[in-house]
Design an enzyme around this catalytic site. Structure first.
Site, PDB file in Angstrom:
ATOM      1  CB  THR A 134      76.214  69.850 -32.960  1.00  0.00           C
ATOM      2  OG1 THR A 134      77.619  69.770 -32.762  1.00  0.00           O
ATOM      3  CG2 THR A 134      75.900  69.085 -34.245  1.00  0.00           C
ATOM      4  CD  GLU A 136      80.626  67.078 -32.620  1.00  0.00           C
ATOM      5  OE1 GLU A 136      80.863  66.070 -33.284  1.00  0.00           O
ATOM      6  OE2 GLU A 136      80.498  67.075 -31.383  1.00  0.00           O
ATOM      7  CE  LYS A 164      71.887  67.630 -34.138  1.00  0.00           C
ATOM      8  NZ  LYS A 164      70.571  67.610 -33.413  1.00  0.00           N
TER       9      LYS A 164
END
Ligand code: NAD
Ligand code: TYD
Length: 356
Positions: A134, A136, A164
């Site tokens: 991601t 993010e 992540k």
């Protein structure tokens, strides 16, 4: 190796869209390895060609099951979509995120490394482990900051993005240290069919239709870079086919939108496609609520590596993609009812408990 791929998390939102697209455009078999958490729904794969795909219910962290599965099917690639994926859930309960996104991903890497080492050298070179991540992980941007590139430093702010980021680092290290042929993609916010209705866009569509409030966090001025899920899937296929081993690829929609504008656009589409019985605008249901703790202000992806090296670009605009999405939710009340009632959870329990 055989002409088979393993897709972890293939019963979730992006994974199932990926499997459906793969079966339509590519050859070979697909083994979906999915723990079927609340976010995993076998019905997402209902349209898949059952002759060419198989669903195995297991945790990516289950070493013996994953080892046996790889030895049995001898895939040419493993694509890792499996994760706990919802920021708000990670705030309420970070433990599951560390367990799946870090600990179980480590175990998956070890399973894949052992399988890869068992292959003859020519097959070792052709094998790929593609890790789906991601944007993010890069943290938050100010209004005038440049978009995230592959060179941007990691600065995750939520338990989800931190977990992540940790998994991305493990994947990188397994390439650098052990030579595992990995590829990593970092994508912006996806939307489209089969999106679990706790995320912004499907939540707004379904709450609007049910006459419920549309909860906008904080001032609604946070910016996300929205990408139609099928465009993400074509990007992943392109990276798998032609990406440089050990590299990361940022995938994004070049489509920054403020949350409030996303909600207003959903409302306008619903006003047109399924007007309220009382003739009022759906936007009247918007309700500002307390902000998410640590809420990242802005994400934006610089996807020029995908464009310049791999010739990829999104084919949907936000207008076309969002219209398709709203139309899909209106056309699939059965899927929605199953997910919302938990009926599919009952079915999963009935059908899969003994198989897990
Ligand atoms: P999702 O939550 O809809 O699906 C996740 C799937 O993984 C589910 O089917 C779930 O059952 C499965 N799963 C969870 N834990 C597992 C475990 N331990 N073992 C096996 N299976 C497990 O998520 P999504 O939105 O489809 O996201 C897929 C991937 O893409 C994630 O890695 C996510 O971080 C990443 N991603 C998502 C977005 C987005 O906007 N949704 C954007 C960029 C990247
Ligand atoms: P979300 O779909 O949870 O994705 P992410 O947090 O991974 O970006 O949320 C997208 C944006 O929408 C995010 O800024 C939080 C906001 N949001 C709301 O304003 N209201 C909601 O009810 C939800 C679920 C999200």
């Amino acid at each position: 190796m055989t002409d088979c791929i393993v897709v972890t998390g293939g019963a979730g939102f992006i994974g199932s869209n990926f499997v459906l697209q793969w079966l339509q455009h590519e050859g070979g078999r697909v083994i979906v390895l999915d723990k079927l958490t609340y976010a995993g729904n076998p019905a997402n794969l209902g349209a898949a060609d059952t002759g060419r795909y198989e669903l195995v219910c297991a945790d990516i962290g289950n070493r013996s099951v994953v080892d046996a599965l790889l030895a049995q099917h001898k895939p040419r690639a493993v694509l890792n979509f499996a994760a706990e994926s919802h920021v708000d859930r990670s705030i309420h309960g970070p433990g599951e995120f560390i367990q799946t996104n870090v600990v179980a991903t480590f175990s998956l890497l070890e399973s894949v490394r052992a399988y890869w080492l068992s292959l003859p050298e020519s097959e070792q070179q052709a094998f790929r482990f593609l890790h789906v991540s991601t944007d993010e992980v890069f943290g938050t941007l100010g209004p005038d900051d440049a978009a995230f590139s592959e060179a941007t430093s990691y600065a995750p702010n939520s338990p989800y993005s931190a977990s992540k980021a940790a998994s991305d680092h493990l994947v990188r290290a397994w390439h650098h240290t052990y030579g595992l042929p990995v590829l990593t993609t970092n994508c912006s916010n996806n939307y489209g069919p089969l999106h679990f209705p706790e995320k912004l866009i499907p939540l707004m569509i379904l709450n609007a239709l049910e006459g419920k409030p549309l909860p906008v966090y904080g001032d609604g001025q946070q910016v996300r870079d929205w990408l139609y899920v099928e465009d993400h899937c074509t990007g992943i296929r392109r990276v798998l086919e032609s990406g440089r081993v050990g590299e990361t690829y940022n995938i994004g929609g070049c489509n920054e939108q403020k949350n409030i504008d996303v909600v207003l656009t959903v409302c306008a589409l619903l006003d047109e496609l399924s007007p309220r019985a009382d003739g009022k605008a759906y936007s009247e249901q918007i309700s500002y609520v307390k902000d998410r703790p640590g809420h990242d202000r802005r994400y934006a992806i610089d996807a020029s590596r995908m464009q310049n090296e791999l010739g990829w670009r999104p084919s949907e605009t936000f207008a076309t993609g969002l219209r398709k999405t709203v139309q899909w939710y209106l056309a699939n009340p059965e899927w929605v009812a199953n997910v919302k009632s938990g009926a599919y959870r009952d079915w999963v329990e009935k059908n899969y408990t003994e198989r897990c």
